[in-house]
Write an enzyme that holds these catalytic residues in place. Structure first.
Site: not given
Ligand code: FPP
Length: 253
Positions: A43, A137, A26
């Site tokens: 992201h 893994l 997050d």
């Molecule tokens: C949460 O942060 C994150 C996500 C919903 C997306 C996670 C995706 C990645 C890390 C990129 C790609 C992953 C792979 C497996 C290739 P948020 O957007 O909710 O952050 P915030 O709480 O600060 O708004």
């Protein structure tokens, strides 16, 4: 040491690395906002942290790493963010499959990916196929995953099996439910970045006895130092699985 209630606690357990680590990644959006960038930039930066986490897990002998990449609820985000995330998954998969295969990593996606674009689904299938025989893994990406979805799917599987006459009502035990889930290993350590103290419909059943480590670090800043701090925290925990502290100490003598 992916344990359940019956897992015996052995001397020295705490000194071991967790068998199954799950991460709620997050804070990408906040990381981007702090830099005056669009959420997708967060992201994109988050993909680098994914790579770092995988390398760290492999190096430290962690058996399974389960990453929450896209929740069942994330479809509610703006269309541009959802489609950008899909492109990012597809890009990351085509770039990383070779790297995963070379590093003996077994890759699997859990969740209802039927709504994902065809190019993402085929990239997932290719990566799963290319790494199926690997013995290192186990990397599990939870995509369009929800803990409640997982439990409801397991219930459907059991009803179907009962209707087919394979099992009876009395066969429905905790072990059988576990075996019918998309993720069958209990989580030893849950890490959540971004500071929120929530489970967010992640692995509800599998988190029953997990240790939980919350870090204020935003996911794009997650590195081996934060991962190591989480492992140190885990090592310091006494895992009681419902027993008293005295009982746990006695079993160690
Ligand atoms: C949460 O942060 C994150 C996500 C919903 C997306 C996670 C995706 C990645 C890390 C990129 C790609 C992953 C792979 C497996 C290739 P948020 O957007 O909710 O952050 P915030 O709480 O600060 O708004």
């Amino acid at each position: 040491m992916s344990g359940n209630l019956n897992t015996p606690i052995r001397p020295g357990d705490e000194a071991r690395v967790p068998g199954h680590v799950a991460i709620i990644m997050d804070g990408n959006g906040r990381w981007a906002r702090q830099r005056g960038q669009i959420r997708l930039a967060g992201h994109r930066a988050g993909v680098k942290s994914v790579r770092r986490a995988i390398e760290f897990a492999g190096r430290h002998g962690i058996g399974q790493l389960t990453l929450f990449a896209f929740s069942s609820e994330n479809w509610k985000r703006p269309e541009t963010e959802v489609s950008g995330l899909m492109e990012l998954f597809s890009w990351a998969l085509s770039n990383e499959t070779k790297h995963l295969a070379e590093n003996n990593i077994r890759f699997r996606v859990v969740g209802d990916i039927s709504r994902f674009p065809e190019n993402v689904r085929s990239a997932i299938a290719e990566a799963e196929k290319a790494t199926a025989g690997n013995t290192g893994l186990r990397l599990v990406i939870a995509a369009n995953y929800g803990g409640r979805w997982d439990i409801a799917s397991a219930a459907r599987i059991l009803v179907r099996r009962a209707r087919a006459g394979e099992i009876s009502e009395d066969d429905v035990s905790e072990d059988l439910v576990t075996a019918s889930l998309a993720v069958t290993d209990d989580v030893d350590l849950l890490i959540r970045t971004g500071g929120e103290r929530r489970i967010s419909n992640f692995l509800l059943w599998q988190l029953a006895y997990s240790e939980i480590y919350i870090s204020d670090v935003l996911w794009p800043d997650f590195d081996s130092k934060v991962f190591q701090t989480a492992l140190d925290y885990y090592r310091g925990r006494e895992r009681r699985f419902g027993r008293t502290s005295e009982q746990v100490q006695e079993r160690r003598l």
